[in-house]
Write an enzyme that holds these catalytic residues in place. Structure first.
Site, PDB file in Angstrom:
ATOM      1  N   ARG A  78      70.519  -1.227  46.050  1.00 16.87           N
ATOM      2  CA  ARG A  78      69.937  -0.964  47.370  1.00 16.87           C
ATOM      3  C   ARG A  78      71.044  -0.535  48.326  1.00 16.87           C
ATOM      4  O   ARG A  78      72.178  -0.963  48.202  1.00 16.87           O
ATOM      5  CB  ARG A  78      69.255  -2.219  47.922  1.00 16.87           C
ATOM      6  CG  ARG A  78      67.942  -2.541  47.252  1.00 16.87           C
ATOM      7  CD  ARG A  78      67.274  -3.744  47.861  1.00 16.87           C
ATOM      8  NE  ARG A  78      67.987  -4.966  47.558  1.00 16.87           N
ATOM      9  CZ  ARG A  78      68.823  -5.593  48.370  1.00 16.87           C
ATOM     10  NH1 ARG A  78      69.050  -5.116  49.587  1.00 16.87           N
ATOM     11  NH2 ARG A  78      69.436  -6.709  48.011  1.00 16.87           N
ATOM     12  N   TYR A 206      66.895   4.511  42.773  1.00 16.56           N
ATOM     13  CA  TYR A 206      67.088   3.096  42.435  1.00 16.56           C
ATOM     14  C   TYR A 206      65.871   2.250  42.862  1.00 16.56           C
ATOM     15  O   TYR A 206      65.391   2.363  44.006  1.00 16.56           O
ATOM     16  CB  TYR A 206      68.374   2.540  43.091  1.00 16.56           C
ATOM     17  CG  TYR A 206      68.449   1.039  42.888  1.00 16.56           C
ATOM     18  CD1 TYR A 206      68.761   0.524  41.634  1.00 16.56           C
ATOM     19  CD2 TYR A 206      68.113   0.156  43.910  1.00 16.56           C
ATOM     20  CE1 TYR A 206      68.761  -0.847  41.416  1.00 16.56           C
ATOM     21  CE2 TYR A 206      68.111  -1.221  43.699  1.00 16.56           C
ATOM     22  CZ  TYR A 206      68.435  -1.703  42.449  1.00 16.56           C
ATOM     23  OH  TYR A 206      68.415  -3.055  42.225  1.00 16.56           O
ATOM     24  N   LYS A 215      60.406  -4.106  47.887  1.00 14.46           N
ATOM     25  CA  LYS A 215      61.133  -4.531  49.091  1.00 14.46           C
ATOM     26  C   LYS A 215      60.544  -3.887  50.348  1.00 14.46           C
ATOM     27  O   LYS A 215      60.478  -4.513  51.406  1.00 14.46           O
ATOM     28  CB  LYS A 215      62.604  -4.171  48.961  1.00 14.46           C
ATOM     29  CG  LYS A 215      63.279  -4.795  47.753  1.00 14.46           C
ATOM     30  CD  LYS A 215      63.164  -6.290  47.755  1.00 14.46           C
ATOM     31  CE  LYS A 215      63.923  -6.909  46.595  1.00 14.46           C
ATOM     32  NZ  LYS A 215      63.781  -8.369  46.606  1.00 14.46           N
ATOM     33  N   HIS A 235      60.927 -13.593  50.663  1.00 13.89           N
ATOM     34  CA  HIS A 235      61.732 -13.273  49.483  1.00 13.89           C
ATOM     35  C   HIS A 235      61.848 -14.550  48.640  1.00 13.89           C
ATOM     36  O   HIS A 235      62.909 -15.157  48.561  1.00 13.89           O
ATOM     37  CB  HIS A 235      63.103 -12.783  49.968  1.00 13.89           C
ATOM     38  CG  HIS A 235      63.942 -12.147  48.907  1.00 13.89           C
ATOM     39  ND1 HIS A 235      65.310 -12.039  49.008  1.00 13.89           N
ATOM     40  CD2 HIS A 235      63.622 -11.574  47.720  1.00 13.89           C
ATOM     41  CE1 HIS A 235      65.789 -11.427  47.946  1.00 13.89           C
ATOM     42  NE2 HIS A 235      64.786 -11.137  47.147  1.00 13.89           N
ATOM     43  N   SER A 257      69.445 -12.083  46.784  1.00 19.19           N
ATOM     44  CA  SER A 257      69.383 -11.260  45.571  1.00 19.19           C
ATOM     45  C   SER A 257      70.431 -11.709  44.549  1.00 19.19           C
ATOM     46  O   SER A 257      71.554 -12.059  44.915  1.00 19.19           O
ATOM     47  CB  SER A 257      69.651  -9.805  45.939  1.00 19.19           C
ATOM     48  OG  SER A 257      68.785  -9.415  46.964  1.00 19.19           O
ATOM     49  N   CYS A 259      70.757 -14.341  42.691  1.00 20.03           N
ATOM     50  CA  CYS A 259      71.213 -15.745  42.699  1.00 20.03           C
ATOM     51  C   CYS A 259      70.408 -16.578  41.708  1.00 20.03           C
ATOM     52  O   CYS A 259      70.394 -17.803  41.797  1.00 20.03           O
ATOM     53  CB  CYS A 259      71.070 -16.350  44.087  1.00 20.03           C
ATOM     54  SG  CYS A 259      72.356 -15.873  45.217  1.00 20.03           S
ATOM     55  N   ASP A 284      60.093 -13.160  42.762  1.00 18.80           N
ATOM     56  CA  ASP A 284      60.875 -12.498  43.820  1.00 18.80           C
ATOM     57  C   ASP A 284      60.211 -12.538  45.200  1.00 18.80           C
ATOM     58  O   ASP A 284      60.913 -12.619  46.190  1.00 18.80           O
ATOM     59  CB  ASP A 284      61.126 -11.036  43.425  1.00 18.80           C
ATOM     60  CG  ASP A 284      62.207 -10.374  44.249  1.00 18.80           C
ATOM     61  OD1 ASP A 284      63.234 -11.022  44.524  1.00 18.80           O
ATOM     62  OD2 ASP A 284      62.032  -9.202  44.639  1.00 18.80           O
ATOM     63  N   ARG A 376      69.169  -3.492  35.257  1.00 16.57           N
ATOM     64  CA  ARG A 376      67.883  -4.169  35.463  1.00 16.57           C
ATOM     65  C   ARG A 376      66.939  -4.009  34.288  1.00 16.57           C
ATOM     66  O   ARG A 376      67.061  -3.065  33.502  1.00 16.57           O
ATOM     67  CB  ARG A 376      67.195  -3.551  36.700  1.00 16.57           C
ATOM     68  CG  ARG A 376      67.972  -3.725  38.002  1.00 16.57           C
ATOM     69  CD  ARG A 376      67.702  -5.072  38.595  1.00 16.57           C
ATOM     70  NE  ARG A 376      68.468  -5.331  39.806  1.00 16.57           N
ATOM     71  CZ  ARG A 376      68.029  -6.118  40.785  1.00 16.57           C
ATOM     72  NH1 ARG A 376      66.855  -6.701  40.708  1.00 16.57           N
ATOM     73  NH2 ARG A 376      68.787  -6.352  41.834  1.00 16.57           N
TER      74      ARG A 376
HETATM   75  C1  OXD Z   1      66.811  -7.747  45.147  1.00 16.57           C
HETATM   76  C2  OXD Z   1      65.852  -7.510  44.049  1.00 16.57           C
HETATM   77  O1  OXD Z   1      67.733  -6.942  45.346  1.00 16.57           O
HETATM   78  O2  OXD Z   1      64.962  -8.340  43.864  1.00 16.57           O
HETATM   79  O3  OXD Z   1      66.633  -8.753  45.843  1.00 16.57           O
HETATM   80  O4  OXD Z   1      65.955  -6.473  43.358  1.00 16.57           O
HETATM   81 MN    MN Z   2      64.868  -9.835  45.388  1.00 15.56          MN
END
Ligand code: OXD
Ligand code: MN
Length: 597
Positions: A78, A206, A215, A235, A257, A259, A284, A376
């Protein structure tokens, strides 16, 4: 311009048809394809993507239905500096967002979109965020010139004809427009127009920038809609904890993100917790609304997982490994000689003859990674062996506890419960975490990431805090609020083993939420009393657990001071009650240290 080759729109919704016509005039595609979400369409799109070199088939015996995509190396995460909230005034976007005036943004991006699809196919993707028919769900239409986006949206959302049916003739849908252009960072912008329920994204391929349901709609536009309509777009993962007796407790948890939200949402409890089970509702995003019984109910607006591959293994997350074993699109992972996927932290030794994420032979002695750190997988939720049977329930699941967690080497204890809702909002508002590869920029620096929403809040952060505070008046049975930290270190080593062992912490949280275990009061919140955190069978010294759970006044003073700087940066919208919480906590340290006036 010659008229594009197109099919008859599979809808009579004139608002939608007019908007698609308008976007067609702007972007001038050669062909228009309305996506129906069928199997036949998936096969057709996949074939095209393979022919165009956008997807590479993987070993279909090992990984049936799985493909590899390599993105442009300049386009792997991002881009927060190129993400804009375009509200009539800058104050509405607030101090934590980049802002552009709506007219300026539309004008600037219209120039880039002008003719951007000439020679290309325009895909019109109708999709639903949330279970079909749920009063909490929202319809979006994404127009894109990327078949990769169409295939990913098919996994991540409820996509196709069912979305058009749900929309009917309504004008209430998110209007998303995306074009990859030449994937040039100089011409890359992700612009949100909350008042218009519109998103324009150019110059990137992306996921976080272009799968507009995720998002962009579910969080940035969603949070704005949540504020105006009285609900929360967060989130957060959502999971259900089932006890051996069959008691279900649902928890929502916000972590920045990369974590470990996906790992937590799919956790397998350790042996000691025989009979306990974790069910994934979402990994998420949570949309939460007050139900008729006064409890807070959550749905997962998504239908798939766009998870970080590195670190995922049969040890860290067996359910994710099973989930990604079929019908998955891998992006920027490494490839083995026999067409399997590989990334740092996957099981077993690194295979020989790897091809790296950029398609080059991998030199195992090089300091570079074979898979990109933000590589990913896009995998269907229905592949997850731990998928909750309520993940499709239009009513959502009732939330008993809310957890905030960051990646913090010091200060924040393993687990702590807020004294009350306002203190819980304070814990969310002051969440800090070390940065990761999910966004471009320096990795490993602590930054405040309130509610893990810093990059995702679609309006003024101070007003967002106020909205959370106001929810107290709406929710009759308030969830209990907790903060956790799996990442505390001593001498450079993690103190807590994490992964499945987090079940021990979760069990305490469930017991606290159900008011059946006591807590030890510290100046900053309640922590487990000695013996209440079940450590049996955990092979680590007790002193190490003590270090993980310790609350150190000097560290907290520094923390509270840094929180104060962050609050000051929010400016006039910062709710006074949160600053008072901070002052109260500082005063407690003063009192203990004999510094009170
Ligand atoms: C983030 C995702 O960047 O979930 O938080 O991809
Ligand atoms: Mn996320």
């Amino acid at each position: 311009m010659t008229a594009p080759e197109t099919q008859k729109p599979p809808t009579t919704n004139t608002n939608l048809i007019n908007w698609v016509n308008e976007m067609t005039k702007l972007t001038k595609p050669d062909r228009i394809v309305w996506c129906d979400g069928s199997e036949e369409e998936k096969v057709r799109f996949t074939k095209q993507a393979v022919e165009q070199g956008i997807l590479e088939p993987l070993n279909q015996e090992k990984l049936p239905g799985c493909y590899l995509h390599r993105s442009n190396p300049n386009d792997v995460a991002r881009v927060e500096n190129l993400t804009f909230i375009c509200t009539p005034t800058k104050d509405e976007a607030g101090p934590t967002n980049n802002w552009m005036a709506p007219k300026d943004a539309y004008d600037k991006l219209a120039k880039l979109f002008d003719g951007s699809m000439t020679g290309r196919t325009m895909y019109v993707i109708p999709y639903v965020m949330g279970p079909i028919g749920s009063p909490m769900s929202k319809v979006g239409i994404e127009i894109t010139d990327s078949v990769y986006v169409a295939l990913n949206m098919r996994i991540m959302t409820r996509m196709g004809t069912k979305a058009l049916t749900m929309l009917g003739d309504s004008n209430d849908f998110n209007r998303g427009l995306h074009s990859v252009l030449d994937c040039n960072p100089e011409r890359r912008f992700i612009c949100h127009f909350p008042q218009d329920n519109t998103i324009w994204s150019v110059g990137s391929g992306y996921g976080g920038n272009v799968l507009l349901g995720k998002k962009c709609l579910a969080l940035r536009i969603g949070s704005y809609l949540g504020k105006t309509e009285g609900w929360l777009a967060e989130h957060m993962l959502i999971l259900g904890v089932e006890s051996p007796e069959g008691e279900m407790t649902y928890v929502a948890a916000a972590f920045p993100s990369a974590c470990g939200k996906t790992n937590f949402a799919m956790m397998i409890p350790p042996k000691r917790f025989k009979g306990w089970k974790i069910w994934t509702v979402g990994d998420d995003i949570a949309w939460m609304k007050v139900g008729e019984d006064g409890r807070l109910y959550a749905i997962n607006p998504e239908h798939g997982y766009f998870g970080v591959a590195p670190g995922t293994s049969n040890e860290s997350n067996p359910n994710a490994m099973k989930t990604t074993a079929r019908d998955t699109i891998f992006t920027n992972v490494a490839r083995t000689a026999d067409g399997d996927v590989w990334w740092e932290g996957k099981d077993g030794p690194m295979p020989a003859d790897l091809t790296d994420w950029q398609g080059r032979p991998f030199n195992s002695r090089s300091s570079e990674k074979a898979a990109h750190p933000n590589s990913r997988f896009t995998a269907p939720a229905t592949n997850n062996p731990a998928l909750s049977k309520f993940s499709d329930d239009p009513e959502g699941v009732p939330i008993s506890a809310i957890i905030f967690g960051g990646r913090r080497a010091t200060t924040i204890p393993l687990v702590m419960q807020a004294f009350n809702w306002v203190h819980g909002v304070f814990l969310g508002a002051t969440l800090g975490s070390e940065t990761t590869a999910a966004a471009t920029g320096k990795v490993g620096v602590v930054r405040r990431d309130p509610f893990a929403m810093l990059p995702f809040c679609g309006y003024n952060m101070g007003e967002y805090f106020a909205h959370w505070l106001q929810m107290q008046g709406k929710i009759q049975t308030l969830p209990k609020v907790f903060i956790v930290n799996w990442f505390r270190k001593k001498d450079g080593k993690f103190l807590w083993p994490g992964f499945g062992e987090n079940m021990r912490v979760l069990k305490w949280i469930v017991d606290r939420a159900r008011l059946r275990v006591g807590g030890h009061e510290t100046p900053f919140g309640w922590v487990p009393k000695a013996g209440d955190l079940d450590l049996s069978g955990l092979n680590i010294p007790h002193e190490q657990v003590d270090d993980a759970t310790n609350v150190d006044l000097a560290e907290w003073r520094t923390e509270l001071e840094s929180q104060g700087e962050f609050f000051a940066s929010i400016g006039p919208t910062m709710p006074r009650s949160l600053e008072l919480q901070r002052e109260l906590l500082l005063a407690r340290i003063d009192a203990i240290q004999g510094k009170d006036a």
